[in-house]
Write a protein that holds these residues in place. Structure first.
Motif, PDB file in Angstrom:
ATOM      1  N   ALA F 198      50.776  -2.286   0.754  1.00  0.00           N
ATOM      2  CA  ALA F 198      51.474  -3.474   1.214  1.00  0.00           C
ATOM      3  C   ALA F 198      50.927  -3.898   2.571  1.00  0.00           C
ATOM      4  N   VAL F 199      50.607  -5.185   2.705  1.00  0.00           N
ATOM      5  CA  VAL F 199      50.050  -5.725   3.942  1.00  0.00           C
ATOM      6  C   VAL F 199      50.947  -6.840   4.465  1.00  0.00           C
ATOM      7  N   PRO F 200      51.728  -6.591   5.516  1.00  0.00           N
ATOM      8  CA  PRO F 200      52.497  -7.690   6.106  1.00  0.00           C
ATOM      9  C   PRO F 200      51.570  -8.600   6.897  1.00  0.00           C
ATOM     10  N   THR F 201      51.846  -9.905   6.876  1.00  0.00           N
ATOM     11  CA  THR F 201      51.051 -10.821   7.709  1.00  0.00           C
ATOM     12  C   THR F 201      51.953 -11.446   8.770  1.00  0.00           C
ATOM     13  N   SER F 202      51.326 -12.010   9.767  1.00  0.00           N
ATOM     14  CA  SER F 202      52.075 -12.629  10.863  1.00  0.00           C
ATOM     15  C   SER F 202      52.448 -14.065  10.539  1.00  0.00           C
ATOM     16  N   VAL F 203      52.350 -14.454   9.277  1.00  0.00           N
ATOM     17  CA  VAL F 203      52.712 -15.811   8.867  1.00  0.00           C
ATOM     18  C   VAL F 203      54.239 -15.942   8.852  1.00  0.00           C
ATOM     19  N   ILE F 226      54.627   2.846  -2.589  1.00  0.00           N
ATOM     20  CA  ILE F 226      54.112   1.816  -1.682  1.00  0.00           C
ATOM     21  C   ILE F 226      53.708   2.444  -0.349  1.00  0.00           C
ATOM     22  N   GLY F 227      52.472   2.184   0.092  1.00  0.00           N
ATOM     23  CA  GLY F 227      52.022   2.566   1.425  1.00  0.00           C
ATOM     24  C   GLY F 227      51.759   1.314   2.229  1.00  0.00           C
ATOM     25  N   VAL F 228      52.098   1.324   3.508  1.00  0.00           N
ATOM     26  CA  VAL F 228      52.035   0.117   4.325  1.00  0.00           C
ATOM     27  C   VAL F 228      50.936   0.260   5.381  1.00  0.00           C
ATOM     28  N   VAL F 229      50.247  -0.842   5.661  1.00  0.00           N
ATOM     29  CA  VAL F 229      49.285  -0.857   6.767  1.00  0.00           C
ATOM     30  C   VAL F 229      49.770  -1.837   7.839  1.00  0.00           C
ATOM     31  N   ASN F 230      49.065  -1.912   8.925  1.00  0.00           N
ATOM     32  CA  ASN F 230      49.462  -2.742  10.066  1.00  0.00           C
ATOM     33  C   ASN F 230      49.496  -4.235   9.686  1.00  0.00           C
ATOM     34  N   ILE F 231      50.265  -4.998  10.447  1.00  0.00           N
ATOM     35  CA  ILE F 231      50.345  -6.439  10.265  1.00  0.00           C
ATOM     36  C   ILE F 231      48.956  -7.068  10.322  1.00  0.00           C
ATOM     37  N   ASN F 233      46.382  -6.437   8.701  1.00  0.00           N
ATOM     38  CA  ASN F 233      45.269  -5.495   8.597  1.00  0.00           C
ATOM     39  C   ASN F 233      44.670  -5.486   7.190  1.00  0.00           C
ATOM     40  N   GLY F 234      44.057  -6.603   6.820  1.00  0.00           N
ATOM     41  CA  GLY F 234      43.406  -6.695   5.522  1.00  0.00           C
ATOM     42  C   GLY F 234      42.294  -5.670   5.381  1.00  0.00           C
ATOM     43  N   PHE F 235      41.547  -5.454   6.448  1.00  0.00           N
ATOM     44  CA  PHE F 235      40.466  -4.475   6.430  1.00  0.00           C
ATOM     45  C   PHE F 235      40.988  -3.089   6.053  1.00  0.00           C
ATOM     46  N   GLY F 236      42.059  -2.660   6.717  1.00  0.00           N
ATOM     47  CA  GLY F 236      42.610  -1.331   6.446  1.00  0.00           C
ATOM     48  C   GLY F 236      43.089  -1.200   5.014  1.00  0.00           C
ATOM     49  N   ALA F 237      43.670  -2.275   4.478  1.00  0.00           N
ATOM     50  CA  ALA F 237      44.147  -2.230   3.100  1.00  0.00           C
ATOM     51  C   ALA F 237      42.982  -2.102   2.134  1.00  0.00           C
ATOM     52  N   GLY F 238      41.912  -2.882   2.374  1.00  0.00           N
ATOM     53  CA  GLY F 238      40.749  -2.810   1.499  1.00  0.00           C
ATOM     54  C   GLY F 238      40.088  -1.444   1.547  1.00  0.00           C
ATOM     55  N   TYR F 239      40.061  -0.857   2.735  1.00  0.00           N
ATOM     56  CA  TYR F 239      39.441   0.464   2.913  1.00  0.00           C
ATOM     57  C   TYR F 239      40.227   1.521   2.155  1.00  0.00           C
ATOM     58  N   LEU F 240      41.549   1.519   2.353  1.00  0.00           N
ATOM     59  CA  LEU F 240      42.404   2.511   1.686  1.00  0.00           C
ATOM     60  C   LEU F 240      42.326   2.341   0.162  1.00  0.00           C
ATOM     61  N   ALA F 241      42.324   1.084  -0.292  1.00  0.00           N
ATOM     62  CA  ALA F 241      42.228   0.830  -1.729  1.00  0.00           C
ATOM     63  C   ALA F 241      40.924   1.399  -2.282  1.00  0.00           C
ATOM     64  N   SER F 242      39.858   1.268  -1.522  1.00  0.00           N
ATOM     65  CA  SER F 242      38.572   1.782  -1.970  1.00  0.00           C
ATOM     66  C   SER F 242      38.608   3.305  -2.089  1.00  0.00           C
ATOM     67  N   LEU F 243      39.191   3.985  -1.106  1.00  0.00           N
ATOM     68  CA  LEU F 243      39.282   5.442  -1.173  1.00  0.00           C
ATOM     69  C   LEU F 243      40.066   5.875  -2.403  1.00  0.00           C
TER      70      LEU F 243
ATOM     71  N   LEU G 216      54.828   3.525  14.955  1.00  0.00           N
ATOM     72  CA  LEU G 216      53.871   2.568  15.517  1.00  0.00           C
ATOM     73  C   LEU G 216      52.499   3.208  15.680  1.00  0.00           C
ATOM     74  N   THR G 217      52.464   4.465  16.131  1.00  0.00           N
ATOM     75  CA  THR G 217      51.177   5.148  16.264  1.00  0.00           C
ATOM     76  C   THR G 217      50.416   5.096  14.947  1.00  0.00           C
ATOM     77  N   MET G 218      51.097   5.431  13.875  1.00  0.00           N
ATOM     78  CA  MET G 218      50.427   5.534  12.580  1.00  0.00           C
ATOM     79  C   MET G 218      49.986   4.169  12.065  1.00  0.00           C
ATOM     80  N   LEU G 219      50.829   3.138  12.265  1.00  0.00           N
ATOM     81  CA  LEU G 219      50.458   1.796  11.817  1.00  0.00           C
ATOM     82  C   LEU G 219      49.248   1.280  12.576  1.00  0.00           C
ATOM     83  N   ASN G 220      49.082   1.715  13.815  1.00  0.00           N
ATOM     84  CA  ASN G 220      47.980   1.242  14.654  1.00  0.00           C
ATOM     85  C   ASN G 220      46.783   2.179  14.648  1.00  0.00           C
ATOM     86  N   SER G 221      46.774   3.138  13.746  1.00  0.00           N
ATOM     87  CA  SER G 221      45.722   4.156  13.774  1.00  0.00           C
ATOM     88  C   SER G 221      44.333   3.531  13.734  1.00  0.00           C
TER      89      SER G 221
END
Lengths: 249, 249, 249, 249, 249, 249, 249, 249
Positions: F198-203, F226-231, F233-243, G216-221
């Motif tokens: 899950a990727v929250p956006t600042s929209v 569901i695992g969440v990444v930073n607001i 953070n599309g890059f982090g989501a794509g990376y985790l999905a790839s792993l 917050l630490t983990m979201l900003n890793s």
């Protein structure tokens, strides 16, 4: 919705349109994929009003195309919110009947004759709250409601409000817009018998924290019968007021 | 303060007290080291009222000893706040004249004849705000002020407040106590001409966040002439009201 | 207020003004609807000072019209806060006597002879707090108070403050302005006997969070006799100080 | 560390211990797996002091076993923080020399002769801050530092602090503990030349938000030379002070 | 400080300066009123380093005048932080020896020969943290310390840090600068034996909340011996490191 | 990694490169110090993909140099995120094969033939979420995954999502991107059996607080898996999905 | 799911069950209305594992009834989380095979033979994090995964983690549990190549704010490949790990 | 209200009651001072329903007295919320017809025949949300509305909701209650055409922050026609629903 489907089927039967055209029109009654957007064209049948266009984050060209498509498939008014003048001008080149409200930054594209029912009263606390109050008023009007306005009646000069308490009691729905301390809905809710939709605005400074202060005030109101919408969400307030106003109709 | 010093010097000169005793008394006019506490005995000369005892975080025994010492060195009332009944009873065993107010959980130990000047009005929004309102009232009374009360006058029933607007206009200082949405000080500030001290309380639930909501409401008030104290800080409000009330005296 | 009413009635009786003009003047003593604003012209009778103009969110033209109307109906100074130079120049074209204070961004339009009573001392912590401190000072002066200033006396160099402790003790009301850690009001409140109005400013960075840090410091002050106003609210501090300063008069 | 290794090797060479025993002892110089915990026994070689035991979240039995193991493998004092009296008594049954400090809720198990170097001064604002201040003092003492205390010197009575400014200037490191508004470190930092470790406490109410207010005050301090630790973290402050105090030794 | 006073008295005795000049010079050793600022000229005697100039919120002209005055009355380096290039150029026109560091946006005006003692190591996590890391390094250097740098050693590639662990152990004080997750100080604190000053930066996005995330990480560090300064406060970290580094000298 | 080392040793043995060159190449397999940055060149061996370039806070010149170095030492694609067009053009002058994606503001420099495995589905709620969704998609593609897109399927028109539920069930990993209320991942997680990132956006606006609202929604989701990444953070989501996608390969 | 339907139809055909019984069984494959709860019995077909029972807010009797019903309709293990011992005992009276894990407060009711595939490694930072780590481990085991544990390996003693880096690299999925500063997932993510699920715990005090700091630490890793779940959500982490671990199977 | 006044006047005219009794009854139609409370007895005429009793912060005796007085002066049902069983039993001793709802902790004292109009549907997400959902339902019923319930229909098993979508479309007003992620109102708002009142509950843990998460979700909903009330405010939702439901009657 059934009328629309029948109409399409009749046109197919009469060979006014081809089967492919019929299929496409039937599909477009549900959604319409424009690549960058998948319009929820079914919304007018489900909610009674077509999808509105929230402009921020969309290109001018996308807004124009969406407006055209919604205007084409809907038999009701089309509304775009938070639009700049340059967006309006681009829409206007394609749909000359589009109207612009400078204060609320809304575009309305009207269709057919408008009903105008009930009695929604929009009350606002200060001059700086006008853009949000107007967004609420324009939205409710675009959805076919009769709307009155009572502006700049903050509680620092309470007599301005009390002298018009009769109007408060006559409205079927009240939208109360306030920034700063957000006190007005509590006072109006104490005086009026109808549902109150409270709209906090981001007007203020310091410990206002972008509208958090009036939002919390309104959520904690000790007056009864108050529902709250998001900060600066005039559109949402106008929409909810319309649903309430037309609930018994 | 000079009077006190002269008195000590006179006693030394007349050998009523030894030089060591005189020295100790002079030192105790500034502070008094009790190991766990260093009493600011100079405060009554500097601020016009001795240090009050904030009970939480102190043992009952410490409170009793501090109360005795303050009562001994001060020529004014001694006040302890947020005291439980068991604390009061322990104090009472040592100082039988101590008085307890159950609602505000305050102990007052009176000294000499009380003046009672000015006109401080404590207004509160709901029944649950009474403990804080009473803490303010008792504090102001202990400091020698005339205090009136006007309780349970929240804006959900505005006529309760408006019917007493004359009292609002006659007060020299107003203390307005409210939890929930914290709306009352804004309304009172719009009606009254005197300084308003706003006291948010932690009464409420949900998005009240322990008094944050009324605190923000009061800080953002669009009425003029309002100063805010900490959440539930009835003592601070009563103290400030006393300073204002006695400012011109 | 009665004087004003009598004067109008006399003018009607003497046929200096028509009945319609009289009616309009009587109505304008309560409020004045300008479309975008509903001026609370009654405020000068109720609070002792006319409504001030908070400029943000209003167009220059609106500000000029409001200033003219307030200047016309009020027999006291008119004050506009947070005004840019271009706003001042527009006001000046209509009301040449308007004065501008660059630091505090305030406009004052004076009327008649000024009283100047009492003794308000404005203390500030750092050079960057000057705009807020000056807004407080100018507001209090515009309301007819004698105001002194003591600037850049932060506690990092405590001797700067201690060397002037006599001035702290002589003031009838103190306004203490500080950003960063917001420590100054606690220290001043520990030294002075008069009411302290604490004004947090948004000066700072990082965990200052736009003035939240000094705001919390001031609300939690362990010194007594402190009332807090909103972040950067110099106007509110000056107004409250004026009410306190003139309370006994 | 090399000494310890040599000693083990010598014992192996002399057949005082078997090779297996030697291996185990060497491994235990790095870490020691106890199932529920993996002790960092290497810490005393790396940081100069063994791992301290943070009691919350551990069973009494776990704490006793960890204390025994650390006492066994370390040649320095062992420290346990946030321990209840019942935990102390359980430890005491196994290690009778264990000492308990009721105020700070710390257990110290001493080993050999203590050095006591430098000059750390612990300053606290109010009586309620004592538990945190004592945790800092006991930690620093357990780590071999000379520690002085100066308690209840809040700025509401500034003369209490100023009268002891010489002691502030003589300390090599200062630990300043304060709740409520957290103002004390800024004032001390303005007077003293040595590094100041600021410790916010959770003492307070209302907008104190569990110590957030003094934490922000200290982070935003306009005095130089201040480092901040977590709310109520007396242990961390004592530890850091020890590292600074012994840095030049 | 005594030397300076003696020198002035000698000059007066020898009639090199007049009594008025002597008086003014003595006064200026404590503070210097420049109207918009009251310089704490006594700080160099009290803290060992003159007041630094924090540029935001001051006009260029004010900065230049303050820099000239501090350079005149101090016998040590003068430091200005968060200065733009245009500020530097204005200072340079008056004091040609002023030096500018583009990355950290600091101005240093050197005086006499510099000592350079001890061993402060500045470690940073990422390239974007450089401005803050450099502000810390330049501050410490300006205060007479030997400073080393170890940049871009974030824990995402831990071997970059581990391969230099010897340098970590040799430093007398460590400044560790990190944004994003703020993890680096915990890891460095686990490896090094010296005091660690942790500096969170506002580098990051989303749930970083302007540096709040690394600030909380650092305050909650489970490694011992860490003191935290405000977000982006490189100056404060360099200052504190200097006090620690020179504590034993 | 062993292959690369063998290759270098062979080249040394065959005297194709000197011993110094071999040493440098071996060192560069771990990290590469560029002054302003210490590249983690070992990452491709450790994590399977080289360090990506996060552009904000780096100068254009630094980005170009880092891109060149990574392209040189890596045998995989190089990715730069949050790059402006002007950065892309500068990179392009040095590495003409670089590709730019305007929506996601990403630069990809491809190397050799791409594998394209598995099935990652990127779902987004609204048109304004496209930049983040595309950053996720481009990242996953650059890492050698097969990626499908399903955009503008917010729950306000739920039939848009339900009509494609088969695609939801066929994906091996789902990335769900949403701003505003962040509701979409909960609904998708209730329908699909595969892991959801899950990727929250600042929209959003108002009480969205820069993406805090959807972040909290996603963290509190009552759907499982569901695992969440930073607001944002599309890059982090794509990376985790790839792993995850390549975990079983 | 088709197997189950076929089985029911066969039973109807063979008259083993009546048509009404068949209807009820088919309906119960989707949901089961128990009055106070509407069980999602379809979940095991959709997500591969039946609905788990989150005990807080449910009466013991409700939990027992739900457990019995799920055990009856499902052919897989049933899991209940956050259960007290008294709840377990009540369940046990009805379903004697139920197992209780004291540390994680979970109940597992096994069914048939268990598969045990893949390799999930649960890493935790401190002893106090055990309950959450065990909830994750038990959940993953109940869902048919092979789980290893590596506990108490916080970064304050980094060698404890580095000495086991091989295990980190061999796991197919990593669950990393940490309270306090929440640093561990960043360090593990920098060392391991597999997906990391980060679980913040509410272990800590002061500025930990109930787990907000490690969240917050983990979201900003700044390490890649990390997905975060809610504070203390061991169940969610175990569930997500299971989906990933079994993704390729 | 006029009927009531006429009735009193008639009774006075007929000498059924004395003039003093008539005066008291007329006064009690506005408010009723009970010392600790000033009942707003006028509310039933103004808002259509008498003041409800919020029990927390009131003594049992106060609640009983207020209930008796409201029951006496009102011709409608009396409602008390958040009442414990012991409060109910005390009320029951005085007013035996009082009814208690254990789940919602509400007391209702009925009067005369009840109307039961319209169609309010209360939808809730989970079993733990029942107390709040029931408070809403009981409030609406006490105010004379027909209420249906649809419980435990969270989106983790979306088919439970979709299978009842007809009921969603038939309701005139919807109250949607949800904790955890608060997703349900957005989904219901996307399906239904009537006004939705969203009620966040404090059910959840970790980053739920006492209901803040679902509150923000609901305020930011991308579905139209949603008004939000305070966390756990079932009473407020039921009240607002009643006003809307009876608006057209």
């Amino acid at each position: 919705m059934k009328d629309k489907i029948k109409q399409i089927l009749n046109q197919v039967q009469d060979s006014q349109i081809s089967i492919d055209e019929g299929l496409q029109q039937l599909e477009q009654m549900y959604s319409c994929d424009m690549g960058y957007a998948r319009l929820d064209t079914h919304r007018q049948y489900r909610k009674g009003f077509p999808e509105a266009i929230f402009c921020p984050g969309k290109t001018t060209d996308q807004i124009v195309q969406i407006a055209k498509k919604l205007h084409e498939v809907s038999d009701q008014n089309v509304l775009a919110t938070r639009a700049g003048r340059e967006v309006y001008e681009a829409v206007c080149r394609e749909i000359p009947s589009a109207e612009f409200n400078e204060t609320s930054r809304t575009i309305v594209i009207r269709k057919g004759v408008q009903r105008s029912v009930g009695n929604i009263l929009v009350v606002s606390a200060g001059t700086s709250d006008l853009p949000v109050a107007e967004e609420a008023a324009v939205t409710a009007e675009a959805m076919g409601n009769k709307v009155e306005r009572m502006y700049d009646t903050g509680v620092a000069g309470l007599h301005r409000l009390l002298s018009q308490s009769e109007r408060l009691q006559q409205a079927k729905v009240l939208i109360v817009v306030a920034g700063m301390d957000g006190v007005l809905p509590s006072v109006v809710g104490g005086l009026a018998a109808s549902p109150v939709i409270a709209v906090p605005t981001s007007v203020g400074y310091g410990a206002n924290f972008g509208g958090l202060a009036p939002l919390l005030t309104m959520l904690n109101s000790c007056s009864e019968g108050i529902g709250v919408v998001n900060i600066d969400n005039g559109f949402g307030a106008g929409y909810l007021a319309s649903l309430i106003n037309q609930a018994g109709i």
